[in-house]
Design an enzyme around this catalytic site. Sequence first.
Site, mmCIF file in Angstrom:
data_model
loop_
_atom_site.group_PDB
_atom_site.id
_atom_site.type_symbol
_atom_site.label_atom_id
_atom_site.label_comp_id
_atom_site.label_asym_id
_atom_site.label_seq_id
_atom_site.Cartn_x
_atom_site.Cartn_y
_atom_site.Cartn_z
ATOM 1 N N HIS A 164 -20.575 -8.012 -5.274
ATOM 2 C CA HIS A 164 -21.625 -7.164 -4.706
ATOM 3 C C HIS A 164 -21.623 -5.758 -5.312
ATOM 4 O O HIS A 164 -22.624 -5.049 -5.235
ATOM 5 C CB HIS A 164 -21.474 -7.082 -3.180
ATOM 6 C CG HIS A 164 -20.206 -6.446 -2.720
ATOM 7 N ND1 HIS A 164 -18.974 -7.058 -2.859
ATOM 8 C CD2 HIS A 164 -19.951 -5.259 -2.113
ATOM 9 C CE1 HIS A 164 -18.024 -6.279 -2.358
ATOM 10 N NE2 HIS A 164 -18.592 -5.180 -1.901
ATOM 11 N N HIS A 195 0.854 -1.187 0.000
ATOM 12 C CA HIS A 195 0.000 0.000 0.000
ATOM 13 C C HIS A 195 0.891 1.238 0.000
ATOM 14 O O HIS A 195 1.322 1.706 1.064
ATOM 15 C CB HIS A 195 -0.915 0.012 1.226
ATOM 16 C CG HIS A 195 -1.900 -1.108 1.274
ATOM 17 N ND1 HIS A 195 -2.936 -1.212 0.378
ATOM 18 C CD2 HIS A 195 -1.992 -2.184 2.109
ATOM 19 C CE1 HIS A 195 -3.645 -2.301 0.658
ATOM 20 N NE2 HIS A 195 -3.086 -2.909 1.694
ATOM 21 N N ASN A 251 1.294 -13.529 -4.626
ATOM 22 C CA ASN A 251 1.621 -14.659 -3.764
ATOM 23 C C ASN A 251 2.034 -15.849 -4.612
ATOM 24 O O ASN A 251 1.611 -15.987 -5.768
ATOM 25 C CB ASN A 251 0.469 -15.012 -2.806
ATOM 26 C CG ASN A 251 -0.699 -15.647 -3.522
ATOM 27 O OD1 ASN A 251 -0.697 -16.836 -3.821
ATOM 28 N ND2 ASN A 251 -1.722 -14.843 -3.817
ATOM 29 N N THR A 252 2.890 -16.673 -4.058
ATOM 30 C CA THR A 252 3.276 -17.940 -4.663
ATOM 31 C C THR A 252 3.283 -18.978 -3.552
ATOM 32 O O THR A 252 3.672 -18.684 -2.426
ATOM 33 C CB THR A 252 4.671 -17.865 -5.312
ATOM 34 O OG1 THR A 252 5.617 -17.385 -4.340
ATOM 35 C CG2 THR A 252 4.670 -16.941 -6.509
ATOM 36 N N ARG A 253 2.867 -20.191 -3.859
ATOM 37 C CA ARG A 253 2.739 -21.188 -2.803
ATOM 38 C C ARG A 253 2.799 -22.603 -3.388
ATOM 39 O O ARG A 253 2.526 -22.830 -4.570
ATOM 40 C CB ARG A 253 1.414 -21.018 -2.053
ATOM 41 C CG ARG A 253 0.189 -21.219 -2.936
ATOM 42 C CD ARG A 253 -1.106 -20.847 -2.248
ATOM 43 N NE ARG A 253 -2.247 -20.949 -3.164
ATOM 44 C CZ ARG A 253 -2.614 -19.983 -3.992
ATOM 45 N NH1 ARG A 253 -1.947 -18.842 -4.023
ATOM 46 N NH2 ARG A 253 -3.650 -20.145 -4.793
ATOM 47 N N HIS A 264 1.109 -6.455 -17.097
ATOM 48 C CA HIS A 264 0.593 -7.604 -17.838
ATOM 49 C C HIS A 264 1.682 -8.248 -18.692
ATOM 50 O O HIS A 264 1.736 -9.487 -18.819
ATOM 51 C CB HIS A 264 -0.583 -7.182 -18.724
ATOM 52 C CG HIS A 264 -1.858 -6.971 -17.971
ATOM 53 N ND1 HIS A 264 -2.481 -7.975 -17.254
ATOM 54 C CD2 HIS A 264 -2.639 -5.877 -17.818
ATOM 55 C CE1 HIS A 264 -3.588 -7.502 -16.692
ATOM 56 N NE2 HIS A 264 -3.703 -6.234 -17.018
ATOM 57 N N GLY A 306 -3.202 -19.971 11.080
ATOM 58 C CA GLY A 306 -2.076 -19.119 10.724
ATOM 59 C C GLY A 306 -1.944 -17.927 11.655
ATOM 60 O O GLY A 306 -2.767 -17.703 12.550
ATOM 61 N N HIS A 324 -0.551 -6.826 -5.251
ATOM 62 C CA HIS A 324 -0.646 -8.063 -4.476
ATOM 63 C C HIS A 324 0.067 -9.156 -5.265
ATOM 64 O O HIS A 324 0.024 -9.185 -6.494
ATOM 65 C CB HIS A 324 -2.116 -8.437 -4.269
ATOM 66 C CG HIS A 324 -2.332 -9.899 -3.971
ATOM 67 N ND1 HIS A 324 -2.709 -10.811 -4.941
ATOM 68 C CD2 HIS A 324 -2.204 -10.605 -2.825
ATOM 69 C CE1 HIS A 324 -2.821 -12.006 -4.395
ATOM 70 N NE2 HIS A 324 -2.513 -11.908 -3.113
#
Length: 298
Positions: A198, A120, A132-134, A168, A282, A130
């Site tokens: 929503h 941020h 993430n890798t997992r 991209h 977690g 954002h």
Amino acid sequence: MCRAMTDTDLTPRKNRARDWFRSLQEDICARFEALELAAERPLYSGDAGKFELTEWKRGDGSEDLGGGRMGLMRGKVFEKVGVHFSEVHGTFSEAFAAQIPGADASDGRFWASGLSLIAHPRNPHVPAAHMNTRMLVTSQSWFGGGGDLNPLLSYQRDQEFEDSVDFHAAMKAACDTHPGADHPHMKEYCDTYFHLTHRDEPRGTGGIFYDRFNTGDWDQDFAFTQEVGRQFADIYPKIVARRMNEAWSEAEREEQLIQRGRYVEFNLLYDRGTTFGLKTGGNVTSILSSMPPVVKWP
């Protein structure tokens, strides 16, 4: 598609993945701290931010359930950024195991390791991001992750805006390293996943998102996941450096804070990563550190 792994495969592969995610955390933290040092006056004052790295353990300490290293920084350029490594293992609850491939055959036992990042920036001209890798193992094994860009000013929330085009292109470059990584599909999956139902609007301008990724070639799948991390670590600091010394107005700051609310809404209502972290015991501080430090709802 997910395929079973034999016991002899598991330990070396888990160790390689764990070590990579931990090293990626160190690399990204160093790059972000370098941006703090490059912040110019008069827009920024005070000391450059540095990451506070905190080791944590999962559970009550009576048994080894893994843990991680939380990396948090509040600085000049980054109003709040979290870069978190984790390696956890244990047993899913019966209800949650029913939602995870292979968990029934593993009696609910699982192992997971990865890196999660949310940035941020203070300057409204700098997009939030954002990534993430997992890797997750039950009786099956797969990789997941991706990255997406979240411009905060209306004129930037366009797929043709320079920052989004470059982001991209970097994500496509990661996919191009692996014949099993279908960029159009992963891009569409990202757009579909990071959508606020929503409000019927996207959270940002997208990127790529993939889950339960297993082509049958573990080494190639791991190489692809590594390349996603490398591409993000290269392109996002470049975008930050491009925008961070642009002056901003109070009206732009107001728009930034309102748009940040969309990120909060998504994470609390829809994000599977948030749910997974909380359901598996977690680190709550680490999981919810993704929340923006200041936000407004008009």
